[in-house]
Motif scaffolding. Structure first.
Motif, PDB file in Angstrom:
ATOM      1  N   ASP A 154       0.831  -1.217   0.000  1.00 25.91           N
ATOM      2  CA  ASP A 154       0.000   0.000   0.000  1.00 25.91           C
ATOM      3  C   ASP A 154       0.859   1.258   0.000  1.00 25.91           C
ATOM      4  O   ASP A 154       1.857   1.328   0.724  1.00 25.91           O
ATOM      5  CB  ASP A 154      -0.864   0.053   1.266  1.00 25.91           C
ATOM      6  CG  ASP A 154      -2.067  -0.858   1.159  1.00 25.91           C
ATOM      7  OD1 ASP A 154      -2.255  -1.474   0.101  1.00 25.91           O
ATOM      8  OD2 ASP A 154      -2.825  -0.953   2.148  1.00 25.91           O
ATOM      9  N   TYR A 191       0.059   5.628   0.059  1.00 18.15           N
ATOM     10  CA  TYR A 191      -0.986   6.646   0.092  1.00 18.15           C
ATOM     11  C   TYR A 191      -0.625   7.805  -0.828  1.00 18.15           C
ATOM     12  O   TYR A 191       0.502   8.306  -0.797  1.00 18.15           O
ATOM     13  CB  TYR A 191      -1.180   7.171   1.511  1.00 18.15           C
ATOM     14  CG  TYR A 191      -1.476   6.072   2.501  1.00 18.15           C
ATOM     15  CD1 TYR A 191      -2.470   5.144   2.224  1.00 18.15           C
ATOM     16  CD2 TYR A 191      -0.764   5.950   3.673  1.00 18.15           C
ATOM     17  CE1 TYR A 191      -2.743   4.108   3.106  1.00 18.15           C
ATOM     18  CE2 TYR A 191      -1.034   4.923   4.567  1.00 18.15           C
ATOM     19  CZ  TYR A 191      -2.023   4.011   4.278  1.00 18.15           C
ATOM     20  OH  TYR A 191      -2.284   2.987   5.145  1.00 18.15           O
ATOM     21  N   HIS A 222       4.731   6.528   1.987  1.00 24.22           N
ATOM     22  CA  HIS A 222       4.880   5.087   2.165  1.00 24.22           C
ATOM     23  C   HIS A 222       4.541   4.782   3.621  1.00 24.22           C
ATOM     24  O   HIS A 222       4.919   5.556   4.505  1.00 24.22           O
ATOM     25  CB  HIS A 222       6.312   4.664   1.849  1.00 24.22           C
ATOM     26  CG  HIS A 222       6.708   4.946   0.422  1.00 24.22           C
ATOM     27  ND1 HIS A 222       6.731   3.978  -0.542  1.00 24.22           N
ATOM     28  CD2 HIS A 222       7.043   6.099  -0.200  1.00 24.22           C
ATOM     29  CE1 HIS A 222       7.090   4.520  -1.694  1.00 24.22           C
ATOM     30  NE2 HIS A 222       7.282   5.812  -1.520  1.00 24.22           N
ATOM     31  N   PRO A 223       3.838   3.671   3.895  1.00 26.73           N
ATOM     32  CA  PRO A 223       3.441   3.382   5.281  1.00 26.73           C
ATOM     33  C   PRO A 223       4.619   3.373   6.248  1.00 26.73           C
ATOM     34  O   PRO A 223       4.480   3.734   7.406  1.00 26.73           O
ATOM     35  CB  PRO A 223       2.797   2.001   5.196  1.00 26.73           C
ATOM     36  CG  PRO A 223       2.353   1.865   3.787  1.00 26.73           C
ATOM     37  CD  PRO A 223       3.326   2.654   2.959  1.00 26.73           C
ATOM     38  N   GLU A 224       5.794   2.992   5.759  1.00 26.19           N
ATOM     39  CA  GLU A 224       6.992   2.969   6.614  1.00 26.19           C
ATOM     40  C   GLU A 224       7.389   4.380   7.041  1.00 26.19           C
ATOM     41  O   GLU A 224       8.242   4.534   7.920  1.00 26.19           O
ATOM     42  CB  GLU A 224       8.167   2.322   5.874  1.00 26.19           C
ATOM     43  CG  GLU A 224       7.970   0.860   5.550  1.00 26.19           C
ATOM     44  CD  GLU A 224       7.116   0.628   4.299  1.00 26.19           C
ATOM     45  OE1 GLU A 224       6.613   1.624   3.705  1.00 26.19           O
ATOM     46  OE2 GLU A 224       6.934  -0.535   3.918  1.00 26.19           O
ATOM     47  N   PRO A 234       6.283   6.701  10.615  1.00 25.63           N
ATOM     48  CA  PRO A 234       5.437   5.685   9.969  1.00 25.63           C
ATOM     49  C   PRO A 234       3.951   6.012  10.160  1.00 25.63           C
ATOM     50  O   PRO A 234       3.546   6.496  11.219  1.00 25.63           O
ATOM     51  CB  PRO A 234       5.829   4.398  10.696  1.00 25.63           C
ATOM     52  CG  PRO A 234       7.199   4.642  11.211  1.00 25.63           C
ATOM     53  CD  PRO A 234       7.260   6.107  11.533  1.00 25.63           C
ATOM     54  N   SER A 235       3.166   5.742   9.131  1.00 29.87           N
ATOM     55  CA  SER A 235       1.763   6.158   9.178  1.00 29.87           C
ATOM     56  C   SER A 235       1.010   5.507  10.338  1.00 29.87           C
ATOM     57  O   SER A 235       0.147   6.137  10.960  1.00 29.87           O
ATOM     58  CB  SER A 235       1.084   5.852   7.842  1.00 29.87           C
ATOM     59  OG  SER A 235       1.266   4.505   7.497  1.00 29.87           O
ATOM     60  N   ALA A 236       1.342   4.256  10.670  1.00 29.39           N
ATOM     61  CA  ALA A 236       0.614   3.588  11.755  1.00 29.39           C
ATOM     62  C   ALA A 236       0.936   4.213  13.115  1.00 29.39           C
ATOM     63  O   ALA A 236       0.091   4.236  14.016  1.00 29.39           O
ATOM     64  CB  ALA A 236       0.935   2.099  11.776  1.00 29.39           C
ATOM     65  N   ARG A 294      -4.009   7.800   7.923  1.00 27.85           N
ATOM     66  CA  ARG A 294      -3.083   7.319   8.963  1.00 27.85           C
ATOM     67  C   ARG A 294      -3.822   6.526  10.036  1.00 27.85           C
ATOM     68  O   ARG A 294      -3.312   5.505  10.521  1.00 27.85           O
ATOM     69  CB  ARG A 294      -2.321   8.513   9.550  1.00 27.85           C
ATOM     70  CG  ARG A 294      -1.292   9.013   8.556  1.00 27.85           C
ATOM     71  CD  ARG A 294      -0.760  10.378   8.836  1.00 27.85           C
ATOM     72  NE  ARG A 294       0.073  10.814   7.717  1.00 27.85           N
ATOM     73  CZ  ARG A 294       0.357  12.076   7.438  1.00 27.85           C
ATOM     74  NH1 ARG A 294      -0.127  13.046   8.196  1.00 27.85           N
ATOM     75  NH2 ARG A 294       1.107  12.376   6.407  1.00 27.85           N
ATOM     76  N   SER A 322      -4.252   3.213   8.520  1.00 23.81           N
ATOM     77  CA  SER A 322      -3.015   2.443   8.537  1.00 23.81           C
ATOM     78  C   SER A 322      -2.834   1.767   9.898  1.00 23.81           C
ATOM     79  O   SER A 322      -2.434   0.603   9.982  1.00 23.81           O
ATOM     80  CB  SER A 322      -1.853   3.379   8.239  1.00 23.81           C
ATOM     81  OG  SER A 322      -0.636   2.710   8.311  1.00 23.81           O
ATOM     82  N   TYR A 323      -3.180   2.497  10.960  1.00 19.94           N
ATOM     83  CA  TYR A 323      -3.072   1.922  12.303  1.00 19.94           C
ATOM     84  C   TYR A 323      -4.093   0.802  12.508  1.00 19.94           C
ATOM     85  O   TYR A 323      -3.751  -0.301  12.950  1.00 19.94           O
ATOM     86  CB  TYR A 323      -3.257   3.020  13.350  1.00 19.94           C
ATOM     87  CG  TYR A 323      -3.377   2.486  14.757  1.00 19.94           C
ATOM     88  CD1 TYR A 323      -2.325   1.789  15.340  1.00 19.94           C
ATOM     89  CD2 TYR A 323      -4.549   2.660  15.489  1.00 19.94           C
ATOM     90  CE1 TYR A 323      -2.437   1.280  16.624  1.00 19.94           C
ATOM     91  CE2 TYR A 323      -4.669   2.160  16.771  1.00 19.94           C
ATOM     92  CZ  TYR A 323      -3.610   1.458  17.338  1.00 19.94           C
ATOM     93  OH  TYR A 323      -3.730   0.949  18.596  1.00 19.94           O
TER      94      TYR A 323
END
Ligand code: CUA
Length: 337
Positions: A101, A103, A115-117, A237-239, A320, A323-324
């Protein structure tokens, strides 16, 4: 370099299928255009009026063979185009499991990508070769359109909803990225590049970042360099940001600590049963709707006590949070539906 010389180099798994469909349709249209105009000219000359001689006797009123030919021939041809088109469409619309994924949010006038990272980019998208990538697309203002000609993918980015677009790059290199929907005075500056890298290079990039001058060039060239620089400066990171938002907006109280809202852990990607008896897939689009109109598709067994977050959350905050929630591990075991 392969593919048809007039087209951009095909660089995704679906590109050749799209080109084939396009060339077949051009071929069929071209064949009939030549046939029809040729016959018009031929008949105009062959059957032109020559003095007052009596006309040839009328043709027989039925010619079953001929009628069958001109009815069934086009039917077969059109069904062929349909099957070819549907095949490409299904390949293009079904995201393979395990896709990565990313965003993407369009804003007048730049593409903001995370990037989620954590790594963020402006008008640039770095991806690994040979791995399916799913973009979750959103807009902060008007309709944009995410277009990568070499991948043969284009998707409108409509405000007020999440959309998804996937592709798998087959060749490393750099490709054009466009906004393909007129979105205001700065529309022509909403361009950039997609950089397809070897998986190891990509991993290194993700962890360490672009060569700094390249990222800086993209920021300088963007519509609003100061906003762009501010956006890419944070690489949380997005989470992690989502978890913070989950606490700040007091989601935790009802969804984790108490049982007033459904436990969200492990729910993402599954089907949920709604109060109305219908079912819904807990995907990106559902997540967004559930936040902004919580009563609209209430999960069975819960009261409509959740307030709406319409106007309270930006698209980025929703992404975000998602993502979490997507990564929350189940604390209970759910029946598989
Ligand atoms: Cu965004 Cu045109």
């Amino acid at each position: 370099m392969t593919g048809f010389p007039l087209f951009p180099e095909p660089a995704s798994t679906i590109a050749n299928g799209v080109d084939r469909l396009f060339l077949v349709m051009i071929g069929i249209s071209g064949f009939f255009a030549v046939l029809i105009f040729g016959l018009i000219l031929y008949f105009a000359v062959r059957y032109r009026r020559r003095g007052d001689r009596p006309r040839t006797p009328p043709a027989p009123s039925r010619a079953l063979g001929l009628e069958a030919l001109w009815s069934l021939g086009p039917l077969a041809l059109l069904m062929g185009i349909f099957v070819l088109g549907a095949t490409v469409y299904f390949d293009d619309s079904q995201v393979p499991p395990g896709a990565m994924d990313i965003y993407v949010v369009g804003k007048q006038w730049m593409w903001k990508i995370q990037h989620p990272e954590g790594r963020r980019e402006i008008n640039e998208l770095h991806i690994p070769v040979g791995r399916p990538v799913e973009l979750i697309l959103a807009s902060e203002d008007v309709i944009h359109s995410f277009f990568v000609p070499a991948f043969r993918v284009k998707h409108d980015v409509v405000p007020g909803r999440f959309q998804s677009l996937w592709f798998e790059a087959t060749e490393t290199g750099e490709y054009h990225l466009f906004c393909a929907e007129y979105c205001g005075t700065g529309h022509s500056r909403m361009i950039g590049r997609v950089v397809v890298m070897e998986p190891n290079d990509f991993q290194r990039w993700l962890e360490s970042g672009d060569p700094p001058d390249e990222a800086a060039d993209a920021i300088d060239a963007s519509f609003d360099p100061s906003e762009a620089a501010e956006f890419v400066a944070d690489d949380t990171p997005s989470a992690v940001e989502g978890e913070r938002l989950f606490a700040d907006f007091e989601c935790r109280g009802c969804h984790v600590e108490e049982d007033r809202g459904p436990d969200l852990a492990g729910r993402f990607g599954r089907t949920v049963t709604l109060e109305s008896g219908a079912t819904a897939r807990f995907d990106e689009a559902y997540f967004r709707r559930a936040l902004l109109d919580p009563g609209g598709e209430l999960v069975a067994g819960y009261s409509p006590s959740m307030p709406t977050y319409q106007g309270e959350l930006t698209e980025w905050q929703i992404l975000r949070l998602m993502s979490y929630v997507e990564g929350m591990t189940p604390s209970r075991v759910y029946e598989t539906q």
